[in-house]
Design a protein around this motif. Sequence first.
Motif, PDB file in Angstrom:
ATOM      1  N   TYR A   1       0.634  -1.432   0.090  1.00 50.29           N
ATOM      2  CA  TYR A   1      -0.082   0.102   0.125  1.00 50.29           C
ATOM      3  C   TYR A   1       0.885   1.578   0.204  1.00 50.29           C
ATOM      4  CZ  TYR A   1       0.840   0.168   4.751  1.00 50.29           C
ATOM      5  OH  TYR A   1       1.481   0.808   5.868  1.00 50.29           O
ATOM      6  N   LYS A   2       2.524   0.822   0.391  1.00 51.80           N
ATOM      7  CA  LYS A   2       2.971   2.340   0.401  1.00 51.80           C
ATOM      8  C   LYS A   2       3.648   2.502  -1.202  1.00 51.80           C
ATOM      9  CE  LYS A   2       3.383   3.848   4.772  1.00 51.80           C
ATOM     10  NZ  LYS A   2       2.639   5.146   4.302  1.00 51.80           N
ATOM     11  N   TYR A   3       3.574   1.087  -1.755  1.00 53.46           N
ATOM     12  CA  TYR A   3       4.083   1.905  -3.778  1.00 53.46           C
ATOM     13  C   TYR A   3       3.243   1.972  -4.709  1.00 53.46           C
ATOM     14  CZ  TYR A   3       8.527  -0.415  -1.136  1.00 53.46           C
ATOM     15  OH  TYR A   3       9.410  -0.260  -0.582  1.00 53.46           O
ATOM     16  N   LEU A   4       1.709   1.718  -4.012  1.00 50.88           N
ATOM     17  CA  LEU A   4       0.747   1.365  -4.896  1.00 50.88           C
ATOM     18  C   LEU A   4      -0.713   2.109  -5.015  1.00 50.88           C
ATOM     19  CD1 LEU A   4       0.724  -2.263  -6.187  1.00 50.88           C
ATOM     20  CD2 LEU A   4       1.746  -0.418  -7.683  1.00 50.88           C
ATOM     21  N   ASN A   5      -1.387   2.934  -6.051  1.00 50.11           N
ATOM     22  CA  ASN A   5      -2.096   3.155  -5.382  1.00 50.11           C
ATOM     23  C   ASN A   5      -4.011   2.470  -5.126  1.00 50.11           C
ATOM     24  OD1 ASN A   5      -4.558   5.021  -5.186  1.00 50.11           O
ATOM     25  ND2 ASN A   5      -4.440   5.831  -7.257  1.00 50.11           N
ATOM     26  N   PHE A   6      -3.627   2.549  -3.978  1.00 54.12           N
ATOM     27  CA  PHE A   6      -5.256   1.181  -3.577  1.00 54.12           C
ATOM     28  C   PHE A   6      -6.534   1.921  -3.901  1.00 54.12           C
ATOM     29  CE2 PHE A   6      -1.878  -1.599  -2.533  1.00 54.12           C
ATOM     30  CZ  PHE A   6      -2.436  -3.454  -2.471  1.00 54.12           C
ATOM     31  N   SER A   7      -6.686   3.590  -3.899  1.00 53.50           N
ATOM     32  CA  SER A   7      -7.937   4.181  -4.464  1.00 53.50           C
ATOM     33  C   SER A   7      -8.904   3.487  -5.646  1.00 53.50           C
ATOM     34  CB  SER A   7      -7.912   5.667  -4.381  1.00 53.50           C
ATOM     35  OG  SER A   7      -6.986   6.188  -4.532  1.00 53.50           O
ATOM     36  N   HIS A   8      -7.691   3.277  -6.364  1.00 50.91           N
ATOM     37  CA  HIS A   8      -8.067   3.011  -8.094  1.00 50.91           C
ATOM     38  C   HIS A   8      -8.496   1.395  -7.964  1.00 50.91           C
ATOM     39  CE1 HIS A   8      -7.266   2.502 -12.474  1.00 50.91           C
ATOM     40  NE2 HIS A   8      -7.590   4.175 -12.213  1.00 50.91           N
ATOM     41  N   PRO A   9      -9.474   1.222  -8.379  1.00 55.43           N
ATOM     42  CA  PRO A   9     -10.455  -0.205  -8.467  1.00 55.43           C
ATOM     43  C   PRO A   9      -9.618  -2.036  -9.101  1.00 55.43           C
ATOM     44  CG  PRO A   9     -11.012   1.840 -10.245  1.00 55.43           C
ATOM     45  CD  PRO A   9     -10.259   2.184  -9.545  1.00 55.43           C
ATOM     46  N   ILE A  10      -8.705  -1.534 -10.510  1.00 53.90           N
ATOM     47  CA  ILE A  10      -7.998  -1.931 -10.858  1.00 53.90           C
ATOM     48  C   ILE A  10      -6.696  -2.654  -9.137  1.00 53.90           C
ATOM     49  CG2 ILE A  10      -6.020  -2.322 -12.559  1.00 53.90           C
ATOM     50  CD1 ILE A  10      -7.248  -0.856 -14.352  1.00 53.90           C
ATOM     51  N   ILE A  11      -6.186  -1.435  -8.800  1.00 56.22           N
ATOM     52  CA  ILE A  11      -5.191  -2.385  -7.767  1.00 56.22           C
ATOM     53  C   ILE A  11      -5.907  -2.835  -6.965  1.00 56.22           C
ATOM     54  CG2 ILE A  11      -3.118  -1.302  -6.409  1.00 56.22           C
ATOM     55  CD1 ILE A  11      -2.494  -1.380  -9.061  1.00 56.22           C
TER      56      ILE A  11
ATOM     57  N   GLN B   1      -1.535  -0.140 -18.473  1.00 52.54           N
ATOM     58  CA  GLN B   1      -2.708   0.399 -17.495  1.00 52.54           C
ATOM     59  C   GLN B   1      -1.704   1.710 -16.855  1.00 52.54           C
ATOM     60  OE1 GLN B   1      -5.417  -1.147 -17.003  1.00 52.54           O
ATOM     61  NE2 GLN B   1      -5.081  -2.137 -18.778  1.00 52.54           N
ATOM     62  N   ASN B   2      -0.823   2.045 -16.550  1.00 52.31           N
ATOM     63  CA  ASN B   2      -0.477   3.195 -15.359  1.00 52.31           C
ATOM     64  C   ASN B   2       0.195   4.514 -17.097  1.00 52.31           C
ATOM     65  OD1 ASN B   2       0.233   4.191 -13.423  1.00 52.31           O
ATOM     66  ND2 ASN B   2       2.391   3.823 -13.800  1.00 52.31           N
ATOM     67  N   ALA B   3      -0.151   4.289 -18.447  1.00 48.44           N
ATOM     68  CA  ALA B   3       0.682   4.978 -18.937  1.00 48.44           C
ATOM     69  C   ALA B   3       0.108   6.396 -18.268  1.00 48.44           C
ATOM     70  CB  ALA B   3      -0.233   4.952 -20.240  1.00 48.44           C
ATOM     71  N   GLU B   4      -0.867   7.036 -17.616  1.00 50.47           N
ATOM     72  CA  GLU B   4      -0.874   8.047 -17.205  1.00 50.47           C
ATOM     73  C   GLU B   4      -0.296   8.458 -15.626  1.00 50.47           C
ATOM     74  OE1 GLU B   4      -1.865  10.659 -18.805  1.00 50.47           O
ATOM     75  OE2 GLU B   4      -2.972   9.347 -21.072  1.00 50.47           O
ATOM     76  N   GLN B   5       0.451   6.979 -14.876  1.00 55.32           N
ATOM     77  CA  GLN B   5       1.165   7.229 -13.881  1.00 55.32           C
ATOM     78  C   GLN B   5      -0.768   7.393 -12.880  1.00 55.32           C
ATOM     79  OE1 GLN B   5       4.483  10.382 -13.907  1.00 55.32           O
ATOM     80  NE2 GLN B   5       5.171   8.720 -14.778  1.00 55.32           N
ATOM     81  N   THR B   6      -1.505   6.975 -12.622  1.00 55.30           N
ATOM     82  CA  THR B   6      -2.908   6.994 -11.823  1.00 55.30           C
ATOM     83  C   THR B   6      -2.513   5.231 -10.753  1.00 55.30           C
ATOM     84  OG1 THR B   6      -4.106   5.451 -13.244  1.00 55.30           O
ATOM     85  CG2 THR B   6      -4.162   7.685 -13.275  1.00 55.30           C
ATOM     86  N   LEU B   7      -1.661   4.518 -10.919  1.00 55.55           N
ATOM     87  CA  LEU B   7      -1.303   3.514 -10.108  1.00 55.55           C
ATOM     88  C   LEU B   7      -0.135   3.497  -9.693  1.00 55.55           C
ATOM     89  CD1 LEU B   7      -2.372   0.339 -12.823  1.00 55.55           C
ATOM     90  CD2 LEU B   7      -3.705   1.871 -11.808  1.00 55.55           C
ATOM     91  N   TRP B   8       0.940   3.473  -9.680  1.00 53.21           N
ATOM     92  CA  TRP B   8       1.991   4.618  -9.426  1.00 53.21           C
ATOM     93  C   TRP B   8       2.850   5.399  -9.754  1.00 53.21           C
ATOM     94  CZ3 TRP B   8       1.496  -0.059 -11.616  1.00 53.21           C
ATOM     95  CH2 TRP B   8       2.119  -0.634 -12.582  1.00 53.21           C
ATOM     96  N   ARG B   9       3.928   6.251  -8.783  1.00 53.84           N
ATOM     97  CA  ARG B   9       4.509   7.521  -9.472  1.00 53.84           C
ATOM     98  C   ARG B   9       5.487   7.347 -10.397  1.00 53.84           C
ATOM     99  NH1 ARG B   9       3.631  11.571  -6.775  1.00 53.84           N
ATOM    100  NH2 ARG B   9       4.599  13.040  -8.292  1.00 53.84           N
ATOM    101  N   THR B  10       5.837   6.676  -9.739  1.00 53.03           N
ATOM    102  CA  THR B  10       7.143   6.515 -10.774  1.00 53.03           C
ATOM    103  C   THR B  10       7.912   5.285 -10.468  1.00 53.03           C
ATOM    104  OG1 THR B  10       8.900   7.541 -12.358  1.00 53.03           O
ATOM    105  CG2 THR B  10       9.465   7.551  -9.978  1.00 53.03           C
ATOM    106  N   GLY B  11       9.125   4.248 -11.459  1.00 48.11           N
ATOM    107  CA  GLY B  11      10.012   3.480 -10.555  1.00 48.11           C
ATOM    108  C   GLY B  11       9.973   1.913 -11.165  1.00 48.11           C
ATOM    109  N   THR B  12      10.601   1.764 -11.483  1.00 50.74           N
ATOM    110  CA  THR B  12      10.525  -0.239 -11.430  1.00 50.74           C
ATOM    111  C   THR B  12      10.575  -1.269 -10.398  1.00 50.74           C
ATOM    112  OG1 THR B  12      12.521  -0.614 -11.097  1.00 50.74           O
ATOM    113  CG2 THR B  12      12.595  -0.017 -13.800  1.00 50.74           C
ATOM    114  N   LEU B  13      10.388  -0.580  -9.278  1.00 47.46           N
ATOM    115  CA  LEU B  13       9.326  -1.599  -8.262  1.00 47.46           C
ATOM    116  C   LEU B  13       8.453  -1.921  -8.702  1.00 47.46           C
ATOM    117  CD1 LEU B  13      10.779  -3.441  -5.778  1.00 47.46           C
ATOM    118  CD2 LEU B  13      10.740  -0.846  -4.248  1.00 47.46           C
TER     119      LEU B  13
END
Length: 535
Positions: free
Chosen positions: A397-407, A445-457
């Motif tokens: 939950y610290k890396y991903l946006n759990f307010s998004h329904p896909i996540i 799915q993260n083309a607009e960076q709505t699922l996570w901010r950035t990075g490879t992790l």
Amino acid sequence: MRRRPTEYRRPARRRLIGWIWFLLGIFLLAGLVLFVVHHFHQVQSQPSVREKTPVTEQVHHESNLNLTQELLSSNSYARQLSDQMTLAKAYIVISKEHGNLKLAWELSSQIRNCQRLLSQAAIKGEPITQEESDPVITSLAQLIYKAQDLHYDISTTIVTLKSHTNALEERAKAAIAQTAEFGHIASESMPKGLHCLGIRLTEEWYGNPEIKRRVEEQRNSPRLVDNNLYHFCVFSDNVLATAVVVNSTVSNADHPQQLVFHIVTDRVNYPAMAAWFVLNDFKGCTVEVRSIEEFSWLNASYSPVVKRISDPKTKEYYFSSGLDQGGQSKFHNPKHISLLNHLRFYIPQIVPNLEKVIFLDDDVVVQKDLTPLFSVELHGNVIGAVETCLEAYHRYYKYLNFSHPIISSKFDPQSCGWAFGVNVFDLIAWKKNDVTARYHYWEEQNAEQTLWRTGTLPVGLVSFYGLVEPLDRRWHVLGLGFDMEIDDRLIESAAVVHYSGSMKPWLKLAITRYKSQWERYLNFAHQYVRECVMR
């Protein structure tokens, strides 16, 4: 006349008894003299003991005085002086704002007197007496009353101090943001020594045809596809860091001649990287160096990352000035969108004939033999990694946006995170689960960076979800690039230490305590290292 009887006693015996009495008298006299002398010595030494007594008592008194307790005590004169100084400092600020510089100077003068009195009390180790404090307290009280008469009332004081507090907080926030920005710039800049080393090696590459010939020979080596050997992948544009990774790995291996390294770099650094590994011997191991531009299959039609890199919006996001990013420059790091950084998701395509490899980041140092890691049972999983969920901020939950329904519909927010840097990959299981396709799906799915901010992790967490085998923590110890309080015993027991964070060991802002682990595997005997890095 009657005759006197004959005396039979010997005269010599009477003489012996006399001598005995004579000696006893001498001993008594000597004892009396010694007694008198000893008594006189005690009388003479007694005053010096009395003189030392006050000093001893004074030192004992000093050790018992606690100035902090004096300042906290409501009945002490030191507390009264401290409270008046605090109030006087507030009125100094207000007086200066109203242009009353004379009052501000008088208050400052009395504050210095208070500070001098407190300093003297601390030096002497004695509490402040009423006689000492009364003149200062009285003078300062009169000035405070004078300030109040000039309509510097409590409400004015509170408003003024609050405004100054807010201003200081804003300055502190700006300083923190500026420090973070400067640290980010320093961590991303190339040190002069690395630039010098790259230039010297590039000159060697273009001036020595023998180097190119030996590189071509290595590319045709059957060892590169031999699954009976131990294969490692390193993707980097840093020649010196990659050299340390390879050198530390072979130096701690039981059989270094059985190791094979697959190094991929970019077109700019390829000549320097190839030249370095041809000119230096690494205990008989095999080193292959390739350029990322050789992979014709890695194009915009196949990879979402390549497609996004060519987008003008992406270039503006990652390569615009960090000063206009609201303190979020770490999310705009061009390294996060670097193809070299994303090559870890294409390992089966890079080494298609191999079954198992170990991936190493370029900011690690190997301290133990890593060949036993190839024998770790992955139980059908694709990747072996050290989990990092001992701390709360390393969960999903610290890396991903759990307010998004896909996540929220596909992942558990309390799932344990793990780390890249030292990972063993089962490439047969990778191909079976088609992890690269999962990676492509989530990048799209993260083309607009709505699922996570950035990075490879973050994308690694979702792509390998359910396919991770936890490794023993001693295989991989992280944090040497930001944590200054790692236990030395943990570092010594680690198979690999990872300089994760911005304070890399080749930078000037590196943590001094950990630099020796990295510098131990630098080849200081090489001429170019001495000329570029050591000067």
